[in-house]
Design an enzyme around this catalytic site. Structure first.
Site, PDB file in Angstrom:
ATOM      1  N   LYS A   1       0.809  -1.218   0.000  1.00  0.00           N
ATOM      2  CA  LYS A   1       0.000   0.000   0.000  1.00  0.00           C
ATOM      3  C   LYS A   1       0.847   1.275   0.000  1.00  0.00           C
ATOM      4  CE  LYS A   1      -0.778   0.216   5.044  1.00  0.00           C
ATOM      5  NZ  LYS A   1      -0.134   1.500   5.301  1.00  0.00           N
ATOM      6  N   ASP A   2       2.135   1.158   0.368  1.00  0.00           N
ATOM      7  CA  ASP A   2       3.017   2.331   0.374  1.00  0.00           C
ATOM      8  C   ASP A   2       3.591   2.656  -0.998  1.00  0.00           C
ATOM      9  OD1 ASP A   2       2.676   2.640   3.104  1.00  0.00           O
ATOM     10  OD2 ASP A   2       4.461   1.483   3.623  1.00  0.00           O
TER      11      ASP A   2
ATOM     12  N   ARG B   1      -7.666   8.918   4.406  1.00  0.00           N
ATOM     13  CA  ARG B   1      -8.698   7.917   4.126  1.00  0.00           C
ATOM     14  C   ARG B   1      -9.413   7.517   5.412  1.00  0.00           C
ATOM     15  NH1 ARG B   1      -8.381   2.727   5.268  1.00  0.00           N
ATOM     16  NH2 ARG B   1      -6.147   2.908   5.679  1.00  0.00           N
ATOM     17  N   ARG B   2      -8.636   7.211   6.442  1.00  0.00           N
ATOM     18  CA  ARG B   2      -9.246   6.810   7.711  1.00  0.00           C
ATOM     19  C   ARG B   2     -10.035   7.959   8.322  1.00  0.00           C
ATOM     20  NH1 ARG B   2      -3.753   3.780   9.546  1.00  0.00           N
ATOM     21  NH2 ARG B   2      -4.282   1.664   8.868  1.00  0.00           N
TER      22      ARG B   2
ATOM     23  N   ARG C   1       3.593   4.350  17.837  1.00  0.00           N
ATOM     24  CA  ARG C   1       2.198   4.814  17.900  1.00  0.00           C
ATOM     25  C   ARG C   1       1.488   4.251  19.129  1.00  0.00           C
ATOM     26  NH1 ARG C   1       0.029   5.145  11.629  1.00  0.00           N
ATOM     27  NH2 ARG C   1       1.978   5.903  10.740  1.00  0.00           N
TER      28      ARG C   1
ATOM     29  N   ARG D   1       2.124   9.916  13.867  1.00  0.00           N
ATOM     30  CA  ARG D   1       3.215   9.394  13.040  1.00  0.00           C
ATOM     31  C   ARG D   1       4.050   8.413  13.855  1.00  0.00           C
ATOM     32  NH1 ARG D   1       5.573  12.067   8.954  1.00  0.00           N
ATOM     33  NH2 ARG D   1       6.667  10.078   8.772  1.00  0.00           N
TER      34      ARG D   1
ATOM     35  N   CYS E   1      -0.919   7.719  -1.412  1.00  0.00           N
ATOM     36  CA  CYS E   1      -1.470   7.226  -0.147  1.00  0.00           C
ATOM     37  C   CYS E   1      -2.054   8.352   0.705  1.00  0.00           C
ATOM     38  CB  CYS E   1      -0.419   6.443   0.627  1.00  0.00           C
ATOM     39  SG  CYS E   1       1.134   7.284   0.851  1.00  0.00           S
TER      40      CYS E   1
END
Length: 527
Positions: A80-81, A132-133, A156, A150, A245
């Site tokens: 996805k990156d 997106r989230r 996190r 980040r 992304c």
């Protein structure tokens, strides 16, 4: 025999897990490899949001440069990156099997409120740097405060542990791979059909030099062709939207019973309400183009939608329609009445599960003030019933994912074998779930309300008519006919069968809730 390969990877725990996973897969086919750690721009700059960094590929560019220079033989990426266009001279030679593409919401235990969607207290501060989230979370819960987050997975989680946030949102795939102990937090798994993941989320990509045919051929032995096919449509949608992304875009494809099911969510910005779309097709040819065409700003959408249910002011479905300037006409064509006023304790003795097939079933059952056995589990037909159950302080242990009641019954049947299930229901219920259960499951039947059809129902001139139950279909068509060009959406198989008996074409949403209805309406073209 092939030389010992050098695998390029970032240095985070997750990146190292991914690289070592690939190394182990190569070892299984007799190929030796070692790791080389490379720091990327995304690792070095931690004080900016991802969408503020210059260019694309800020977690991959340095790995690709080393690959082109020949200092490494392959690079392992979280797929996805990766940008959708590769640097000249590089190619993706193989992809892994997909890990769970769900999102994982980690919540501090004193910030939990199970009566609310996602179990988050009102106004909770949620950490994520994904546009997106953010767009999809705010669509589900407008009261949430979304803050930038980040760092790698462990960083996190430590920020949550330090109470800098009330909750954080992570890809479940990464957490699964690291096998982390999260028992100190309340966890909510958000299904990919509810919060749509990033294209290719949960998949690893192995990148090599385009001219390295020998290595390409070897890597086919660890390549997952089925996953590649599914994420191919996701990545093509991203490419056609010319997004990276940072774009508020989710796309998720899975093959189910020989058909492809694809969900898409796209917003203009992280603060805008996303439009969602669902397709079920036999093959993927041209599908990405069809998806992108549905988001054309000049496409004609319905101007008015009728639904046989009253719709609240802050309801997800109402907000989805208002985002597209669609008028909503919501009115129920039936009335419901309780037929039980006192609950006999017999019904609650020795039960293991309670299953609700409607919101009305939930509401009428809890009006009886039941005293439940301590370890009672709850099953619900879909997310709408789940939301109703939460309002009474209970979280569902099983939630039907599909609008196909037969599939839901089959899935639930596996969970409850050799157990006792109570079914609070409408008097005229078709009892589809009960009929799906195995013979060794004990069923306790509890009719608690009845449905009465209204008379003299007014005609609607809406472009799209949504019917929420067979009774509502009977009520409307007792006095009315469809106008030419009117489209029909049916919630659930039993409602759809009514239209099949009438010879009327209809759309069946994937899920029988506000999100599924929004997807269905957005997918309808008006001529």
């Amino acid at each position: 025999m092939m030389k010992k390969l050098i695998i390029g990877t970032r240095g985070s725990d997750l990146a190292l897990w991914q690289a070592n996973y690939t190394k182990d897969k190569l070892a299984e086919i007799g190929v030796e490899a070692e790791l080389k750690i490379i720091k990327t721009q995304g690792d070095k700059i931690l004080n900016l949001r991802l969408d503020k960094l210059e260019g694309k590929g800020f977690f991959t560019k340095e790995l690709e440069e080393e690959l082109l220079s020949g200092s490494i033989d392959l690079a392992v990426h979280s797929h996805k990156d990766l940008p959708t266009t590769h640097p000249a001279g590089l190619t993706i030679a193989a992809v892994s099997e997909r890990e769970d593409a769900s999102e994982l919401l980690l919540i501090l235990k004193d910030c939990v409120d199970v009566t609310q969607k996602l179990s988050l207290k009102t106004g909770a501060q949620v950490g994520t740097s994904s546009n997106r989230r953010k767009a999809q979370l705010l669509a589900l819960r407008t009261d949430l405060n979304i803050e930038d987050l980040r760092g790698n997975v462990n960083t996190r989680i430590q920020k949550l542990r330090d109470e800098k946030y009330d909750a954080i949102l992570l890809a479940k795939a990464g957490v699964n791979r690291l096998n982390l102990d999260l028992s100190e937090f309340h966890t909510e798994v958000i299904d990919p059909t509810e919060l749509i993941p990033a294209p290719a989320q949960g998949v690893l990509a192995i990148q090599i030099r385009e001219n390295d045919q020998e290595l390409y051929d070897i890597l086919q032995k660890i390549h997952d062709a089925d996953t590649a096919e599914e994420i191919g449509v996701e990545r093509k949608v991203l490419n056609l939207f010319e997004g990276g992304c940072h774009m508020p875009l989710g796309c998720y494809c899975k093959k189910e019973n020989g058909q492809y099911e694809v969900w898409t969510s796209k917003a203009l910005t992280a603060d805008d309400f996303p439009n969602r779309l669902f397709f079920r097709v036999d093959n993927l040819a041209g599908l990405a183009e069809k998806i992108v065409a549905k988001y054309d700003k000049d496409r004609k959408l319905p101007s008015r939608v009728f639904i046989s249910r009253e719709i609240g002011e802050h309801n997800y479905f109402r907000r989805a329609l208002e985002t597209n300037h669609i008028e909503i006409e919501g009115r129920s064509l039936i009335r419901t009445f309780p037929i039980v006023n006192v609950l006999d304790p017999f019904y609650l003795k020795h039960i293991n599960w309670i299953f609700f097939s409607s919101r009305n079933g939930v509401e009428y059952f809890f009006k009886l003030k039941p005293v439940l056995p301590k370890h009672t589990k709850f099953g619900v037909v879909g997310r709408g019933s789940e939301d109703a159950l939460r309002k009474h302080g209970h979280k569902a242990d099983y939630v039907g994912e599909s609008g196909d009641i037969t599939e839901v019954g089959e899935d639930f049947s596996v969970l409850v074998r050799n157990q006792t299930v109570l079914f609070p229901r409408a008097q005229d219920s078709l009892q589809s779930i009960q009929k799906s259960l195995a013979e060794d499951t004990k069923i306790i039947d509890l009719p608690i309300y009845e449905t009465v059809i209204e008379e003299n129902i007014d005609h609607t001139y809406a472009d799209v008519l949504i019917f929420t139950s067979p009774s509502n279909v009977e009520a409307y068509f007792a006095d009315n006919l469809l106008d030419p060009g009117q489209k029909v959406i049916a919630i659930g198989n039993s409602t759809g069968k009514k239209f099949e008996e009438m010879g009327v074409e209809y759309v069946l949403p994937y899920s029988p809730d506000e999100i599924g209805l929004a997807e269905a309406v957005f997918g309808i073209d008006i001529k």
